[in-house]
Motif scaffolding. Sequence first.
Motif, mmCIF file in Angstrom:
data_model
loop_
_atom_site.group_PDB
_atom_site.id
_atom_site.type_symbol
_atom_site.label_atom_id
_atom_site.label_comp_id
_atom_site.label_asym_id
_atom_site.label_seq_id
_atom_site.Cartn_x
_atom_site.Cartn_y
_atom_site.Cartn_z
ATOM 1 N N GLY A 173 -6.438 -5.456 -3.362
ATOM 2 C CA GLY A 173 -5.691 -5.289 -4.601
ATOM 3 C C GLY A 173 -5.160 -3.895 -4.826
ATOM 4 N N ARG A 174 -5.475 -2.962 -3.928
ATOM 5 C CA ARG A 174 -5.007 -1.590 -4.072
ATOM 6 C C ARG A 174 -3.539 -1.480 -3.664
ATOM 7 N NH1 ARG A 174 -9.458 1.175 -0.381
ATOM 8 N NH2 ARG A 174 -9.301 -0.900 0.554
ATOM 9 N N ASP A 175 -2.886 -0.420 -4.146
ATOM 10 C CA ASP A 175 -1.536 -0.127 -3.683
ATOM 11 C C ASP A 175 -1.594 0.283 -2.212
ATOM 12 O OD1 ASP A 175 -0.673 -0.668 -6.197
ATOM 13 O OD2 ASP A 175 0.073 1.343 -6.647
ATOM 14 N N VAL A 176 -0.575 -0.113 -1.473
ATOM 15 C CA VAL A 176 -0.578 0.116 -0.032
ATOM 16 C C VAL A 176 0.756 0.712 0.398
ATOM 17 C CG1 VAL A 176 -0.779 -0.961 2.249
ATOM 18 C CG2 VAL A 176 -2.137 -1.835 0.327
ATOM 19 N N MET A 177 0.690 1.708 1.285
ATOM 20 C CA MET A 177 1.881 2.249 1.935
ATOM 21 C C MET A 177 1.721 2.020 3.430
ATOM 22 S SD MET A 177 4.809 3.888 1.603
ATOM 23 C CE MET A 177 5.623 3.264 3.064
ATOM 24 N N GLY A 178 2.467 1.057 3.949
ATOM 25 C CA GLY A 178 2.367 0.721 5.361
ATOM 26 C C GLY A 178 3.444 1.415 6.181
ATOM 27 N N ILE A 179 3.052 2.132 7.219
ATOM 28 C CA ILE A 179 3.991 2.794 8.132
ATOM 29 C C ILE A 179 3.807 2.174 9.506
ATOM 30 C CG2 ILE A 179 4.729 4.966 9.167
ATOM 31 C CD1 ILE A 179 5.168 4.899 6.211
ATOM 32 N N ALA A 180 4.859 1.530 9.992
ATOM 33 C CA ALA A 180 4.779 0.891 11.298
ATOM 34 C C ALA A 180 6.160 0.817 11.904
ATOM 35 C CB ALA A 180 4.178 -0.511 11.185
ATOM 36 N N GLN A 181 6.200 0.963 13.215
ATOM 37 C CA GLN A 181 7.470 0.860 13.912
ATOM 38 C C GLN A 181 8.002 -0.559 13.822
ATOM 39 O OE1 GLN A 181 6.058 2.083 17.709
ATOM 40 N NE2 GLN A 181 6.390 4.258 17.339
ATOM 41 N N THR A 182 9.308 -0.685 13.961
ATOM 42 C CA THR A 182 9.921 -1.988 13.915
ATOM 43 C C THR A 182 9.438 -2.854 15.082
ATOM 44 O OG1 THR A 182 12.031 -3.151 13.789
ATOM 45 C CG2 THR A 182 11.922 -1.298 15.287
ATOM 46 N N GLY A 183 9.382 -4.160 14.846
ATOM 47 C CA GLY A 183 8.944 -5.075 15.889
ATOM 48 C C GLY A 183 7.442 -5.244 15.963
ATOM 49 N N THR A 184 6.729 -4.753 14.954
ATOM 50 C CA THR A 184 5.267 -4.817 14.974
ATOM 51 C C THR A 184 4.714 -5.936 14.094
ATOM 52 O OG1 THR A 184 5.223 -3.152 13.223
ATOM 53 C CG2 THR A 184 5.020 -2.359 15.468
ATOM 54 N N GLY A 185 5.583 -6.701 13.447
ATOM 55 C CA GLY A 185 5.118 -7.796 12.599
ATOM 56 C C GLY A 185 4.869 -7.399 11.168
ATOM 57 N N LYS A 186 5.702 -6.474 10.641
ATOM 58 C CA LYS A 186 5.492 -5.975 9.276
ATOM 59 C C LYS A 186 5.634 -7.084 8.230
ATOM 60 C CE LYS A 186 8.535 -2.673 9.564
ATOM 61 N NZ LYS A 186 9.433 -1.608 9.087
ATOM 62 N N THR A 187 6.583 -7.989 8.436
ATOM 63 C CA THR A 187 6.844 -9.010 7.415
ATOM 64 C C THR A 187 5.611 -9.871 7.187
ATOM 65 O OG1 THR A 187 9.173 -9.048 8.076
ATOM 66 C CG2 THR A 187 8.390 -10.850 6.695
ATOM 67 N N LEU B 133 6.686 8.050 -3.863
ATOM 68 C CA LEU B 133 5.263 7.705 -3.951
ATOM 69 C C LEU B 133 4.566 8.571 -4.991
ATOM 70 C CD1 LEU B 133 4.269 7.292 -0.175
ATOM 71 C CD2 LEU B 133 4.793 5.500 -1.825
ATOM 72 N N GLU B 134 4.910 9.843 -5.001
ATOM 73 C CA GLU B 134 4.266 10.778 -5.927
ATOM 74 C C GLU B 134 4.683 10.516 -7.377
ATOM 75 O OE1 GLU B 134 3.925 15.615 -6.607
ATOM 76 O OE2 GLU B 134 4.623 14.808 -4.694
ATOM 77 N N ASP B 135 5.948 10.132 -7.572
ATOM 78 C CA ASP B 135 6.474 9.969 -8.930
ATOM 79 C C ASP B 135 6.153 8.611 -9.560
ATOM 80 O OD1 ASP B 135 7.549 12.486 -8.742
ATOM 81 O OD2 ASP B 135 9.572 11.800 -8.232
ATOM 82 N N TYR B 136 6.056 7.550 -8.751
ATOM 83 C CA TYR B 136 6.006 6.206 -9.331
ATOM 84 C C TYR B 136 4.795 5.364 -8.932
ATOM 85 C CZ TYR B 136 10.813 7.117 -10.718
ATOM 86 O OH TYR B 136 11.942 7.664 -11.291
ATOM 87 N N PHE B 137 3.978 5.830 -7.993
ATOM 88 C CA PHE B 137 2.862 5.001 -7.554
ATOM 89 C C PHE B 137 1.571 5.800 -7.582
ATOM 90 C CE2 PHE B 137 6.750 3.552 -5.439
ATOM 91 C CZ PHE B 137 6.803 2.251 -5.920
ATOM 92 N N ASP B 138 0.464 5.080 -7.800
ATOM 93 C CA ASP B 138 -0.827 5.734 -7.973
ATOM 94 C C ASP B 138 -1.619 5.754 -6.672
ATOM 95 O OD1 ASP B 138 -0.327 6.163 -10.675
ATOM 96 O OD2 ASP B 138 -1.095 4.183 -11.222
ATOM 97 N N TYR B 139 -1.425 6.816 -5.909
ATOM 98 C CA TYR B 139 -2.207 7.072 -4.705
ATOM 99 C C TYR B 139 -2.358 5.836 -3.806
ATOM 100 C CZ TYR B 139 -3.405 10.984 -7.715
ATOM 101 O OH TYR B 139 -3.343 12.063 -8.550
ATOM 102 N N PRO B 140 -1.257 5.310 -3.303
ATOM 103 C CA PRO B 140 -1.382 4.144 -2.421
ATOM 104 C C PRO B 140 -2.109 4.507 -1.128
ATOM 105 C CG PRO B 140 0.860 5.007 -2.366
ATOM 106 C CD PRO B 140 0.143 5.735 -3.464
ATOM 107 N N GLU B 141 -2.901 3.584 -0.649
ATOM 108 C CA GLU B 141 -3.629 3.810 0.597
ATOM 109 C C GLU B 141 -2.687 3.599 1.777
ATOM 110 O OE1 GLU B 141 -7.606 2.244 2.971
ATOM 111 O OE2 GLU B 141 -7.466 2.157 0.787
#
Length: 448
Positions: free
Chosen positions: A39-53, A194-202
């Motif tokens: 349920g936490r906010d999440v920031m996912g960083i992944a290269q394209t083609g890795t199954g992000k969707t 992220l800093e302005d609008y979200f609360d410390y996403p993991e």
Amino acid sequence: MSGFSDFNLTAGLQNALNDLGFSTPTPIQKEAFSVICSGRDVMGIAQTGTGKTLAYLIPVLKMYQFTRSLNPKILILVPTRELVVQVLGEVEKLTKYMSIKSLGIFGGVNINTQKTAIYEGVDIVVGTPGRVMDLALDGVLRLDEVNKLIIDEFDELLNLGFKPQLTSIFSMMKRKRQNILFSATMTDDVDDMLEDYFDYPEEVSLAPSGTPIELITQLVYDLPNFNTKLNLLKYLLQKEEFERYLIFVNNKRMADLVYDKLAEDFEAEIEIIHSNKTQNYRLNAIRAFQESEVKGLITTDVMARGLDISNISQVINFEFPEQPETYIHRIGRTGRAGMGGTAISFCGPKDQNARLDVEILMNREIEVCEIPEDVQISKVLNAWEKEQKFKKEISRAAKKPKGEAFQEKAAKNKKVNLGGPSKTKKKTHGSVNRNLLKTQAQKKKKKS
């Protein structure tokens, strides 16, 4: 975790994955699942083609709870209408055995049709920020019940100038919601948002931003001009190994120009997409490419962003992108799902700085290839290349050392021009004015 069965999914969702033949999650899907389910906010960083969707859809659909409300509970924002169609398709496949209504909304089509669909009730909305905001401002799309906001291709949305629309959409939603953000790269703009609008996403990161995919062979050709680039491109496309390729250019004008030149020899083998093409044309071009009716697709970065096109053998950068992170995204279209691929870049005179930025970002040099003997090196420049060359020559001339007489004159002028508002200058300036007035008075006196 060895498979999706370890995720303890609902029967409907598991059956849908079985129908799709998906049994083992990708690394980003493994990493993101438990964090999103918390349920936490999440920031996912992944290269394209890795199954992000699927990395965000699977946990979100696992947690979905049915309500009788007609307003959406999940909002997914993406940068282009093509990506809306693609993500919506994935949602529909995964919700095959679930009581969920989903809808894709984007500009360029009749808004009244979309309004009617919203009035009938919808659980998941996938849309572009502009059309979502328009429908929300009209009071048709209610966002106050959205409890999960997903922003896919976050960096590209900001790069395209969607920040005002995003902030407006945020203001229409309740503060207590889960924010799930996915991006190919972590740019300064993303970091600021992220800093302005979200609360410390993991952060869930599969690889550091800008890291190249190691399975991709990267090559570069140093070429003097557009026509030589074109000659090399035609030479390469005749080779058997070029079975399924993407050709990247930086803007619509260049896309049209390259397509027109290639169509002389490869018209039946290539298609083109950019934002000036109609929606139906673009969707048909992508379908033809996905179904291997054509071998190649000429595209701008905006159109290709996030499109899930598999088994691409080569990516060709006809010109280097202005942002080095974009290069990483481009080459990531090949080498997907653990397979190898080749990225070939054409470097002209104006591409040198962009190429250097890419190599600095990757902390590695791209392997340089010799121009094949059969490729004609053209001496003919296009109008814009002549203009660039002229400006470069002017710039060089401005920096070129001058003779002693010129240097002495320049030094003298420098003393006068840069002396500031001294008393001497004011006095001189004043005496000149008085002399002028005196002369005018004498002339007037003679006439009288």
